[in-house]
Design a protein around this motif. Structure first.
Motif, short mmCIF file in Angstrom:
data_model
loop_
_atom_site.label_atom_id
_atom_site.label_comp_id
_atom_site.label_asym_id
_atom_site.label_seq_id
_atom_site.Cartn_x
_atom_site.Cartn_y
_atom_site.Cartn_z
N UNK A 113 44.54 39.87 33.65
CA UNK A 113 43.73 40.83 34.40
C UNK A 113 43.39 40.27 35.77
N UNK A 114 43.63 41.03 36.81
CA UNK A 114 43.44 40.53 38.17
C UNK A 114 42.19 41.07 38.86
N UNK A 115 41.37 41.80 38.10
CA UNK A 115 40.13 42.31 38.69
C UNK A 115 39.04 41.26 38.66
N UNK A 116 37.81 41.71 38.84
CA UNK A 116 36.67 40.80 38.84
C UNK A 116 36.40 40.25 37.43
N UNK A 117 35.97 39.01 37.37
CA UNK A 117 35.69 38.35 36.08
C UNK A 117 34.56 39.05 35.32
N UNK A 118 33.70 39.79 36.01
CA UNK A 118 32.57 40.46 35.36
C UNK A 118 32.92 41.87 34.87
N UNK A 119 34.14 42.34 35.11
CA UNK A 119 34.54 43.68 34.67
C UNK A 119 34.56 43.76 33.15
N UNK A 120 34.02 44.86 32.63
CA UNK A 120 33.95 45.04 31.17
C UNK A 120 34.52 46.38 30.75
N UNK A 121 34.76 46.48 29.45
CA UNK A 121 35.20 47.72 28.82
C UNK A 121 34.42 47.85 27.52
#
Length: 102
Positions: free
Chosen positions: A76-84
């Motif tokens: 995953x190349x988004x922000x480390x804090x991104x959640x689902x």
């Protein structure tokens, strides 16, 4: 009505099992670790709901589990804090000890 096995904040792993008739647990969440974010009302499990067994189906507590997207997709190349978040019946969850990073 069953008492929920897991509390909000508990670390859980989604069981890595397959089932021919399961309609709700996404494959990409199986075997992954997350945190219980919410309780949902007890409901007919998806395997029974899929066969229209609403009246006599098995009921379980449901949970909303939050995952770091980097836990779901290592590239995953988004922000480390991104959640689902996703919802699971209790039978799909197993407790995780406090040693792993969620």
């Amino acid at each position: 009505m069953a008492t929920p096995k897991f509390k909000i904040g508990d670390r859980v792993r989604i069981r890595n099992q397959t089932t021919l008739f399961h309609t709700r647990t996404q494959k990409y969440t199986r075997g992954r670790t997350g945190v219980v974010a919410e309780h949902r009302p007890e409901w007919v499990i998806p395997e029974d709901e899929a066969w229209d067994r609403m009246e006599n189906g098995r009921h379980e507590p449901f949970y909303v589990v939050q995952f770091k997207q980097t836990e779901l997709w290592p590239d995953y190349s988004g922000y480390a804090v991104d959640t689902l978040t996703s919802e699971f019946s209790e039978r799909w969850l197993e407790a995780v000890d406090g040693k792993e990073e969620a």
